[in-house]
Design an enzyme around this catalytic site. Structure first.
Site, PDB file in Angstrom:
ATOM      1  N   GLU A 146      -9.574  -1.796   5.199  1.00  0.00           N
ATOM      2  CA  GLU A 146     -10.170  -1.415   6.477  1.00  0.00           C
ATOM      3  C   GLU A 146     -11.484  -2.191   6.702  1.00  0.00           C
ATOM      4  O   GLU A 146     -12.077  -2.700   5.737  1.00  0.00           O
ATOM      5  CB  GLU A 146     -10.477   0.095   6.468  1.00  0.00           C
ATOM      6  CG  GLU A 146      -9.246   0.980   6.320  1.00  0.00           C
ATOM      7  CD  GLU A 146      -8.425   1.105   7.604  1.00  0.00           C
ATOM      8  OE1 GLU A 146      -8.483   0.203   8.471  1.00  0.00           O
ATOM      9  OE2 GLU A 146      -7.712   2.113   7.733  1.00  0.00           O
TER      10      GLU A 146
ATOM     11  N   ASN B 256      -7.517  -2.726  14.397  1.00  0.00           N
ATOM     12  CA  ASN B 256      -8.904  -2.940  13.956  1.00  0.00           C
ATOM     13  C   ASN B 256      -9.024  -4.143  13.003  1.00  0.00           C
ATOM     14  O   ASN B 256     -10.074  -4.348  12.402  1.00  0.00           O
ATOM     15  CB  ASN B 256      -9.446  -1.677  13.275  1.00  0.00           C
ATOM     16  CG  ASN B 256      -8.702  -1.323  11.978  1.00  0.00           C
ATOM     17  OD1 ASN B 256      -7.797  -2.041  11.560  1.00  0.00           O
ATOM     18  ND2 ASN B 256      -9.092  -0.225  11.353  1.00  0.00           N
TER      19      ASN B 256
ATOM     20  N   HIS C 248      -7.253  -4.613  10.201  1.00  0.00           N
ATOM     21  CA  HIS C 248      -6.976  -4.382   8.782  1.00  0.00           C
ATOM     22  C   HIS C 248      -5.689  -5.082   8.358  1.00  0.00           C
ATOM     23  O   HIS C 248      -4.788  -5.318   9.162  1.00  0.00           O
ATOM     24  CB  HIS C 248      -6.968  -2.877   8.430  1.00  0.00           C
ATOM     25  CG  HIS C 248      -5.763  -2.103   8.859  1.00  0.00           C
ATOM     26  ND1 HIS C 248      -5.783  -0.734   9.016  1.00  0.00           N
ATOM     27  CD2 HIS C 248      -4.483  -2.476   9.154  1.00  0.00           C
ATOM     28  CE1 HIS C 248      -4.583  -0.323   9.373  1.00  0.00           C
ATOM     29  NE2 HIS C 248      -3.776  -1.356   9.464  1.00  0.00           N
TER      30      HIS C 248
ATOM     31  N   ASP D 203       0.818  -1.218   0.000  1.00  0.00           N
ATOM     32  CA  ASP D 203       0.000   0.000   0.000  1.00  0.00           C
ATOM     33  C   ASP D 203       0.852   1.270   0.000  1.00  0.00           C
ATOM     34  O   ASP D 203       2.080   1.212   0.176  1.00  0.00           O
ATOM     35  CB  ASP D 203      -0.961  -0.007   1.199  1.00  0.00           C
ATOM     36  CG  ASP D 203      -0.287  -0.398   2.504  1.00  0.00           C
ATOM     37  OD1 ASP D 203       0.959  -0.377   2.576  1.00  0.00           O
ATOM     38  OD2 ASP D 203      -0.996  -0.730   3.463  1.00  0.00           O
TER      39      ASP D 203
HETATM   40  P1  PGA Z   1       2.253  -1.560  12.773  1.00  0.00           P
HETATM   41  O1  PGA Z   1       1.049  -1.443  11.750  1.00  0.00           O
HETATM   42  O2  PGA Z   1       3.141  -2.644  12.248  1.00  0.00           O
HETATM   43  O3  PGA Z   1       2.914  -0.219  12.744  1.00  0.00           O
HETATM   44  O4  PGA Z   1       1.659  -1.918  14.092  1.00  0.00           O
HETATM   45  C1  PGA Z   1       0.465  -2.584  11.238  1.00  0.00           C
HETATM   46  C2  PGA Z   1      -0.718  -2.207  10.394  1.00  0.00           C
HETATM   47  O5  PGA Z   1      -1.373  -1.200  10.689  1.00  0.00           O
HETATM   48  O6  PGA Z   1      -1.024  -2.939   9.435  1.00  0.00           O
END
Ligand code: PGA
Length: 241
Positions: A143, A136, A138, A67
């Site tokens: 999302e 959450n 995702h 992404d």
């Molecule tokens: P993080 O993010 O590795 O910074 O915890 C993971 C994500 O949001 O997919």
């Protein structure tokens, strides 16, 4: 889903890097699906060490990232292209033109999405896809929503995602409101999925992913249907299982 329980972040990073390194060694032309965020950073550091000290060879490797923020170009220090260059690509012998991150600044973002999926299809999917997970649930920037989306697409970032990522920006207002993300089809094109989770903040999402119903409200729950998922998680992230 295979679950590897590790003590802490360091062990998680070493295990993940070991799996990635073995894929690279067995197939020097492998296509790696990579992720940004703080979780994979330790694994990338270990891959850099393996390159420097043990000659792990990236010269024929290609990569496809999940992404990118919409509106940030690769020179912006919070763009995911910049992150990947800084955290991995600049430190190994990969050919930068063989590394792909969705464009956040295309004048035709729909065309950019279509081209990205065509790229993944040209590769016949990835050999491995590294995933972090949002609090959450995702994956990539897929999302929580009413339905799963197969294609690479533009997404409105959830407020909790923007809040979680505000730590990297000087204020929450600067966090982009939209992103371009590989969809579930691109993620599922991978032969093997390496899902990484560290810390108590991920415990509920991991519980829902592993034990909950398959629902687009917890996008990672769809991984229950993929035939080869390895979850590497520390004790905190597994604390609700
Ligand atoms: P993080 O993010 O590795 O910074 O915890 C993971 C994500 O949001 O997919």
């Amino acid at each position: 889903m295979q679950i590897i329980r590790v003590k802490n972040y360091e062990e998680l990073s070493k295990k993940a890097a070991k799996i990635l390194a073995s894929i690279i060694t067995l197939n020097p032309e492998a296509v790696l699906g990579l992720a940004t965020g703080s979780t994979p950073v330790g694994a990338y550091q270990e891959l850099i060490r393996l390159h420097r000290e043990e000659g792990l060879d990236f010269s024929s490797i290609s990569t496809v990232n999940l992404d990118e923020y919409l509106g940030l170009d690769g020179s912006h220090d919070q763009s995911y292209r910049y992150f990947m260059n800084q955290q991995l690509f600049d430190h190994v012998n990969i050919h930068i033109e063989q590394t792909f991150v969705p464009s956040g600044v295309s004048s035709d973002s729909q065309a950019a999405c279509t081209e990205y999926d065509a790229r993944i299809e040209d590769f016949c999917g990835t050999d491995v896809q590294v995933l972090g997970i949002g609090g959450n649930g995702h994956i990539g920037f897929n999302e929580p929503a009413d339905h799963f989306i197969r294609e690479t697409h533009i997404v409105d970032l959830a407020e909790d995602t923007r809040e979680a990522n505000a730590r990297f920006f000087s204020s929450i207002e600067e966090v982009p409101t939209q992103a371009i993300t590989m969809g579930m089809g691109g993620i599922f094109s991978s032969q093997k999925i390496l899902l990484l989770a560290s810390g108590k903040g991920k415990a509920q999402a991991i519980k829902d992913t592993v034990l909950g119903p398959i629902t687009p409200q917890v996008p990672a729950s769809l991984l229950q249907l993929h035939p080869d998922v390895i979850l590497i998680a520390d004790e905190d992230a597994l604390s609700l299982l």
